[in-house]
Structure formats: structure tokens, C-alpha cells
Design a protein around this motif. Structure first.
Motif, short mmCIF file in Angstrom:
data_model
loop_
_atom_site.label_atom_id
_atom_site.label_comp_id
_atom_site.label_asym_id
_atom_site.label_seq_id
_atom_site.Cartn_x
_atom_site.Cartn_y
_atom_site.Cartn_z
N ARG A 182 4.86 12.69 0.03
CA ARG A 182 4.76 11.41 -0.67
C ARG A 182 5.90 10.48 -0.27
NH1 ARG A 182 4.55 12.86 -6.70
NH2 ARG A 182 4.80 10.62 -6.91
N ILE A 183 7.10 11.04 -0.11
CA ILE A 183 8.25 10.22 0.31
C ILE A 183 8.00 9.66 1.71
CG2 ILE A 183 10.68 10.29 0.98
CD1 ILE A 183 11.09 12.29 -1.37
N GLU A 184 7.54 10.52 2.62
CA GLU A 184 7.26 10.06 3.98
C GLU A 184 6.22 8.95 3.99
OE1 GLU A 184 6.31 13.46 6.38
OE2 GLU A 184 8.25 14.40 5.98
N LYS A 185 5.16 9.11 3.17
CA LYS A 185 4.11 8.09 3.10
C LYS A 185 4.67 6.79 2.54
CE LYS A 185 -0.46 7.00 1.30
NZ LYS A 185 -0.13 5.60 1.29
N GLU A 186 5.48 6.88 1.50
CA GLU A 186 6.07 5.68 0.90
C GLU A 186 7.00 4.97 1.88
OE1 GLU A 186 5.47 4.04 -1.92
OE2 GLU A 186 3.98 5.48 -2.60
N ILE A 187 7.72 5.72 2.69
CA ILE A 187 8.59 5.12 3.70
C ILE A 187 7.75 4.36 4.72
CG2 ILE A 187 10.12 5.63 5.64
CD1 ILE A 187 11.35 7.87 3.90
N GLU A 188 6.65 4.97 5.16
CA GLU A 188 5.75 4.28 6.09
C GLU A 188 5.20 3.00 5.47
OE1 GLU A 188 2.65 6.87 7.54
OE2 GLU A 188 4.11 8.45 8.01
N ASP A 189 4.78 3.11 4.19
CA ASP A 189 4.24 1.95 3.49
C ASP A 189 5.30 0.85 3.35
OD1 ASP A 189 1.87 3.33 3.27
OD2 ASP A 189 2.10 3.79 1.13
N ALA A 190 6.53 1.25 3.07
CA ALA A 190 7.62 0.27 2.90
C ALA A 190 7.90 -0.44 4.22
CB ALA A 190 8.88 0.96 2.39
N ARG A 191 7.94 0.31 5.30
CA ARG A 191 8.17 -0.32 6.61
C ARG A 191 7.06 -1.29 6.93
NH1 ARG A 191 10.21 5.23 9.43
NH2 ARG A 191 12.41 5.03 8.82
N SER A 192 5.84 -0.89 6.64
CA SER A 192 4.68 -1.75 6.90
C SER A 192 4.76 -3.02 6.05
CB SER A 192 3.39 -0.99 6.61
OG SER A 192 2.28 -1.82 6.77
N ALA A 193 5.08 -2.86 4.77
CA ALA A 193 5.18 -4.02 3.88
C ALA A 193 6.25 -4.98 4.35
CB ALA A 193 5.47 -3.56 2.44
N CYS A 194 7.35 -4.44 4.84
CA CYS A 194 8.45 -5.30 5.31
C CYS A 194 8.07 -5.99 6.63
CB CYS A 194 9.73 -4.48 5.49
SG CYS A 194 10.36 -3.85 3.92
N ASP A 195 7.33 -5.29 7.48
CA ASP A 195 6.88 -5.90 8.72
C ASP A 195 5.92 -7.06 8.45
OD1 ASP A 195 8.38 -4.18 10.25
OD2 ASP A 195 6.70 -2.84 10.73
N VAL A 196 5.03 -6.86 7.48
CA VAL A 196 4.02 -7.87 7.17
C VAL A 196 4.60 -9.03 6.36
CG1 VAL A 196 1.87 -8.28 5.88
CG2 VAL A 196 2.10 -6.24 7.31
N SER A 197 5.37 -8.71 5.33
CA SER A 197 5.84 -9.72 4.38
C SER A 197 7.24 -10.23 4.66
CB SER A 197 5.80 -9.16 2.96
OG SER A 197 4.50 -8.73 2.64
N GLY A 198 7.97 -9.56 5.51
CA GLY A 198 9.35 -9.94 5.78
C GLY A 198 10.32 -9.08 5.01
N SER A 199 11.48 -8.88 5.58
CA SER A 199 12.45 -7.97 4.97
C SER A 199 13.08 -8.50 3.69
CB SER A 199 13.54 -7.62 5.98
OG SER A 199 14.22 -8.78 6.38
N ASN A 200 12.93 -9.79 3.42
CA ASN A 200 13.49 -10.37 2.19
C ASN A 200 12.43 -10.63 1.13
OD1 ASN A 200 16.14 -10.42 3.16
ND2 ASN A 200 15.79 -12.36 4.22
N SER A 201 11.22 -10.13 1.35
CA SER A 201 10.12 -10.39 0.41
C SER A 201 10.18 -9.45 -0.79
CB SER A 201 8.78 -10.23 1.12
OG SER A 201 8.56 -8.87 1.45
N ALA A 209 9.97 -4.05 -3.42
CA ALA A 209 9.23 -3.17 -4.33
C ALA A 209 8.85 -1.87 -3.62
CB ALA A 209 7.99 -3.87 -4.85
N ALA A 210 8.47 -1.98 -2.36
CA ALA A 210 8.10 -0.78 -1.61
C ALA A 210 9.29 0.17 -1.45
CB ALA A 210 7.53 -1.17 -0.24
N TRP A 211 10.47 -0.39 -1.15
CA TRP A 211 11.65 0.47 -1.01
C TRP A 211 12.11 1.00 -2.37
CZ3 TRP A 211 12.59 2.95 3.10
CH2 TRP A 211 12.27 2.42 4.34
#
Length: 75
Positions: free
Chosen positions: A8-27, A32-34
Motif C-alpha cells: 500500500r505504501i509503494e502504491k501511494e508513493i506511485e500515486d503521489a508522484r503521479s499526482a505531483c507530475d500532473v498537478s505540480g509539486s506545489n498543488s 494530499a497524496a504525500w
């Protein structure tokens, strides 16, 4: 720590990286993902610590085996 929470941690990390790539690192989405990753990591840590009822002296001696307080004498 169970394999399930590791996955679950690994999946959440992948999701967080994806969210930051899509929305920007300051979004907010990135933050929320991190936060979700941190919460899972905290839970994993809590599960690891839950099984150990160590005293503060035992913990100290694990980290400082050469200390006078930690010497073990044969009787």
C-alpha cells in the motif's frame, strides 16, 4: 510490518508522484497524496512498535551497549 502495508505504501508513493507530475509539486493534490503516504508510513511504524514492550533502559542499552548501565555480570 506486513507485506500488505508495504504494498500500500509503494502504491501511494506511485500515486503521489503521479499526482505531483500532473498537478505540480506545489498543488494541493500533490500535498494530499504525500500526506497519505506519511499516514501509511506512520501506521507501519506503529505496527512495528506495537509488538515490542521494551523499557527505556533496554532501548538505551541496544543503542549504547558499552555503557556502564548496560553491563551484564555472570553470577
Amino acid at each position: 510490518m506486513s507485506e500488505n502495508i508495504k504494498e500500500r505504501i509503494e502504491k501511494e508513493i506511485e500515486d503521489a508522484r503521479s499526482a505531483c507530475d500532473v498537478s505540480g509539486s506545489n498543488s494541493q493534490e500533490c500535498a494530499a497524496a504525500w500526506d497519505a503516504v506519511e499516514e501509511l508510513q506512520a501506521e507501519a511504524s506503529h505496527q512495528r512498535d506495537k509488538g515490542t514492550d521494551r523499557t527505556s533502559l533496554e532501548t538505551y542499552c541496544d543503542n549504547n551497549p558499552e555503557a556502564d548501565e548496560c553491563r551484564v555480570y555472570d553470577t
